[in-house]
Scaffold this motif. Sequence first.
Motif, PDB file in Angstrom:
ATOM      1  N   PRO A  87       0.837  -1.208   0.000  1.00  0.00           N
ATOM      2  CA  PRO A  87       0.000   0.000   0.000  1.00  0.00           C
ATOM      3  C   PRO A  87       0.870   1.256   0.000  1.00  0.00           C
ATOM      4  O   PRO A  87       1.894   1.321   0.688  1.00  0.00           O
ATOM      5  CB  PRO A  87      -0.801  -0.125   1.296  1.00  0.00           C
ATOM      6  N   GLN A  88       0.464   2.249  -0.788  1.00  0.00           N
ATOM      7  CA  GLN A  88       1.198   3.497  -0.929  1.00  0.00           C
ATOM      8  C   GLN A  88       0.470   4.612  -0.188  1.00  0.00           C
ATOM      9  O   GLN A  88      -0.740   4.533   0.058  1.00  0.00           O
ATOM     10  CB  GLN A  88       1.354   3.849  -2.402  1.00  0.00           C
ATOM     11  N   ASP A  89       1.180   5.678   0.121  1.00  0.00           N
ATOM     12  CA  ASP A  89       0.597   6.806   0.842  1.00  0.00           C
ATOM     13  C   ASP A  89      -0.552   7.465   0.079  1.00  0.00           C
ATOM     14  O   ASP A  89      -1.458   8.016   0.687  1.00  0.00           O
ATOM     15  CB  ASP A  89       1.666   7.859   1.155  1.00  0.00           C
ATOM     16  N   ASP A  90      -0.528   7.394  -1.270  1.00  0.00           N
ATOM     17  CA  ASP A  90      -1.588   8.010  -2.072  1.00  0.00           C
ATOM     18  C   ASP A  90      -2.829   7.120  -2.188  1.00  0.00           C
ATOM     19  O   ASP A  90      -3.786   7.459  -2.874  1.00  0.00           O
ATOM     20  CB  ASP A  90      -1.081   8.402  -3.460  1.00  0.00           C
ATOM     21  N   GLY A  91      -2.825   5.963  -1.531  1.00  0.00           N
ATOM     22  CA  GLY A  91      -3.964   5.049  -1.571  1.00  0.00           C
ATOM     23  C   GLY A  91      -3.840   3.965  -2.630  1.00  0.00           C
ATOM     24  O   GLY A  91      -4.603   3.001  -2.617  1.00  0.00           O
ATOM     25  N   SER A  92      -2.890   4.104  -3.548  1.00  0.00           N
ATOM     26  CA  SER A  92      -2.692   3.054  -4.549  1.00  0.00           C
ATOM     27  C   SER A  92      -1.998   1.858  -3.894  1.00  0.00           C
ATOM     28  O   SER A  92      -1.504   1.946  -2.767  1.00  0.00           O
ATOM     29  CB  SER A  92      -1.877   3.577  -5.729  1.00  0.00           C
ATOM     30  N   ILE A  93      -1.979   0.763  -4.602  1.00  0.00           N
ATOM     31  CA  ILE A  93      -1.355  -0.463  -4.112  1.00  0.00           C
ATOM     32  C   ILE A  93      -0.423  -0.976  -5.196  1.00  0.00           C
ATOM     33  O   ILE A  93      -0.853  -1.180  -6.341  1.00  0.00           O
ATOM     34  CB  ILE A  93      -2.406  -1.545  -3.799  1.00  0.00           C
TER      35      ILE A  93
END
Length: 139
Positions: A87-93
């Motif tokens: 999981p990334q900070d921008d909500g993407s995975i």
Amino acid sequence: MTTVASRAELYAEVQQFYADQMQRLDNRDIPGYAQTFTEEAEFEHTPGRPPARTRAGIIADLVAFHKRFEADPMQRRHWFGMTDLRPQDDGSIIATSYCLVVKIRPGRAPEINPSCVVHDVLVRLDGALLTRSRRVSHD
């Protein structure tokens, strides 16, 4: 904070997403498969070919790709496993999976070809997972 339970829930959700996505592809529901990508998605799946861009581009690319198999009674099954989710900070995975493509022809033993690594960026739109980009690396 990421918990074991939340990671398990995310993993299960992504596995279900991939099950739906790959069954669409294996059943040659190409428009349905394309709907599992964002409208502006990028999809690179065959060495030496440029990536397809946009849902319409993915459909055109896969229709052309599958034409070469029209006379072949082969059934393909895409098997994803060993999926690693970041999981990334921008909500993407960022999702990296091993993929085995099993080719099945009547009266013959199944053949695994190719073996790949799938590099995805998944995003959530209106609560649903979609693929923003996919790059398939053949072993």
